[in-house]
Design a protein around this motif. Structure first.
Motif, PDB file in Angstrom:
ATOM      1  N   GLY A  97      17.662  41.969  18.201  1.00 23.12           N
ATOM      2  CA  GLY A  97      18.402  41.503  19.166  1.00 23.12           C
ATOM      3  C   GLY A  97      19.235  40.424  18.977  1.00 23.12           C
ATOM      4  N   ASP A  98      20.019  40.412  19.981  1.00 23.59           N
ATOM      5  CA  ASP A  98      21.239  39.311  19.587  1.00 23.59           C
ATOM      6  C   ASP A  98      20.934  37.859  20.030  1.00 23.59           C
ATOM      7  OD1 ASP A  98      24.370  38.672  19.491  1.00 23.59           O
ATOM      8  OD2 ASP A  98      23.839  38.077  21.573  1.00 23.59           O
ATOM      9  N   VAL A  99      20.982  36.919  19.224  1.00 22.03           N
ATOM     10  CA  VAL A  99      20.689  35.498  19.502  1.00 22.03           C
ATOM     11  C   VAL A  99      21.150  35.012  20.883  1.00 22.03           C
ATOM     12  CG1 VAL A  99      20.557  33.060  18.815  1.00 22.03           C
ATOM     13  CG2 VAL A  99      20.093  35.021  17.066  1.00 22.03           C
ATOM     14  N   GLU A 100      22.413  35.129  21.087  1.00 24.58           N
ATOM     15  CA  GLU A 100      23.123  34.478  22.371  1.00 24.58           C
ATOM     16  C   GLU A 100      22.469  35.257  23.569  1.00 24.58           C
ATOM     17  OE1 GLU A 100      27.153  34.245  22.819  1.00 24.58           O
ATOM     18  OE2 GLU A 100      27.386  33.129  20.898  1.00 24.58           O
ATOM     19  N   LEU A 101      22.320  36.634  23.576  1.00 24.08           N
ATOM     20  CA  LEU A 101      21.702  37.399  24.808  1.00 24.08           C
ATOM     21  C   LEU A 101      20.268  36.781  24.973  1.00 24.08           C
ATOM     22  CD1 LEU A 101      22.932  39.677  26.183  1.00 24.08           C
ATOM     23  CD2 LEU A 101      21.508  41.174  24.962  1.00 24.08           C
ATOM     24  N   ILE A 102      19.445  36.890  23.945  1.00 25.97           N
ATOM     25  CA  ILE A 102      18.195  36.601  24.058  1.00 25.97           C
ATOM     26  C   ILE A 102      17.980  35.013  24.534  1.00 25.97           C
ATOM     27  CG2 ILE A 102      15.738  36.049  22.433  1.00 25.97           C
ATOM     28  CD1 ILE A 102      16.598  38.873  22.758  1.00 25.97           C
ATOM     29  N   ALA A 103      19.042  34.015  24.082  1.00 24.02           N
ATOM     30  CA  ALA A 103      18.872  32.862  24.438  1.00 24.02           C
ATOM     31  C   ALA A 103      19.155  32.624  25.990  1.00 24.02           C
ATOM     32  CB  ALA A 103      20.014  31.979  23.843  1.00 24.02           C
ATOM     33  N   ALA A 104      20.038  33.619  26.564  1.00 22.46           N
ATOM     34  CA  ALA A 104      20.523  33.563  27.819  1.00 22.46           C
ATOM     35  C   ALA A 104      19.181  34.019  28.684  1.00 22.46           C
ATOM     36  CB  ALA A 104      21.732  34.507  27.919  1.00 22.46           C
ATOM     37  N   GLU A 105      18.697  34.995  28.188  1.00 18.22           N
ATOM     38  CA  GLU A 105      17.410  35.669  28.727  1.00 18.22           C
ATOM     39  C   GLU A 105      16.234  34.849  28.834  1.00 18.22           C
ATOM     40  OE1 GLU A 105      18.171  40.164  27.628  1.00 18.22           O
ATOM     41  OE2 GLU A 105      16.043  39.370  27.087  1.00 18.22           O
ATOM     42  N   ILE A 106      16.074  33.868  27.832  1.00 12.45           N
ATOM     43  CA  ILE A 106      15.022  32.850  27.887  1.00 12.45           C
ATOM     44  C   ILE A 106      15.448  31.932  28.824  1.00 12.45           C
ATOM     45  CG2 ILE A 106      14.136  30.991  26.529  1.00 12.45           C
ATOM     46  CD1 ILE A 106      13.992  32.840  24.034  1.00 12.45           C
ATOM     47  N   ALA A 107      16.625  31.460  28.726  1.00 13.94           N
ATOM     48  CA  ALA A 107      16.838  30.340  29.719  1.00 13.94           C
ATOM     49  C   ALA A 107      16.581  30.847  31.171  1.00 13.94           C
ATOM     50  CB  ALA A 107      18.579  30.017  29.611  1.00 13.94           C
TER      51      ALA A 107
END
Ligand code: DC
Length: 226
Positions: free
Chosen positions: A164-174
């Motif tokens: 996956g994409d780091v930024e997208l995953i970071a947003a989902e985690i947040a």
């Protein structure tokens, strides 16, 4: 070395997604010859069962019924719910996106909390990872550890695991962190009696050894004061 005659040892490992809980809790359990329980997998399994039945996740009583009636067999590396091996599916996108909604359901939490306590008592203790283990499920745990890591490190770990994409995953985690820490029933939080370990720049083995030393010290203190 842990003392051979001891009261039940329960080690609570809490913290947000991607803090390294599973890797560290598994390695620690192995080192201490304790069983390992992943309580997140239990919330994921209920979510999987609810999605399989096409239930509306906001229907609290319907989801609670699934949680209370399901037969769940949880092992160190597998989970079977109502006879279906859900080990792979519970890590998929569908379940991952939906699970924090199920985890806000108090009826589900009460049911799973009871199952977690029963599991630990049946297995004579264990290393238990989750979000509310030290605060609610095992407030008298031998040791409570709160693992954390920077948001970027956490997102990168998840990408390394599942792509996956780091930024997208970071947003989902947040988003998931926000839901997990703001829910009214047993939110993710660090209790005042837990030891905080930031795993951003520390090797897994070092963290495990550090926690192991803390467990041994706790036991020695307990013996000295009894
Ligand atoms: O650790 P995990 O990502 O597998 O957890 C899945 C979800 O379940 C996550 O949204 C947090 C929630 N959870 C919880 O509320 N309480 C626990 N003891 C364990 C997990």
């Amino acid at each position: 070395m842990l003392a051979s005659t001891h009261a039940m040892i329960v080690i609570a490992i809490d913290g947000p997604a991607g803090a390294g809980k599973s890797t560290i809790a598994k390695a620690l359990a192995k080192k201490l010859s304790l069983r390992y329980l992943d309580t997140g997998a239990m919330y994921r399994a209920v979510t999987f069962a609810a999605l399989t039945r096409n239930l509306d996740l906001s229907n609290e009583s319907a989801i609670a019924k699934v949680a209370s009636e399901c037969v769940m067999l949880i092992d160190d590396d597998s989970i079977i719910i109502d006879g279906l091996d859900a080990t792979q599916e519970i890590r998929g996108q569908k379940v991952t996106r939906a699970v924090s909604i199920v985890a806000t359901n108090s009826l589900v939490r009460t049911e799973l909390r009871g199952r977690q306590q029963q599991w630990v008592s049946e297995h004579g203790g264990g290393v238990v990872e989750g979000r509310d283990i030290g605060s609610v499920v095992f407030p008298d745990a031998t040791l409570k550890v709160y693992l954390t890591a920077s948001p970027l490190v956490r997102a990168k770990r998840r990408v390394a695991q599942s792509g996956g994409d780091v930024e997208l995953i970071a947003a989902e985690i947040a988003e998931r962190d926000q839901r997990d820490s703001s829910r009214s029933d047993s939110p993710l939080m660090k209790t005042s009696d837990s030891v905080m370990v930031d795993t951003s720049n520390i090797d897994v083995n070092e963290v495990v050894e550090h926690i192991e030393r803390l467990v041994v010290a706790r036991q020695q203190n307990k013996r000295a004061s009894s």
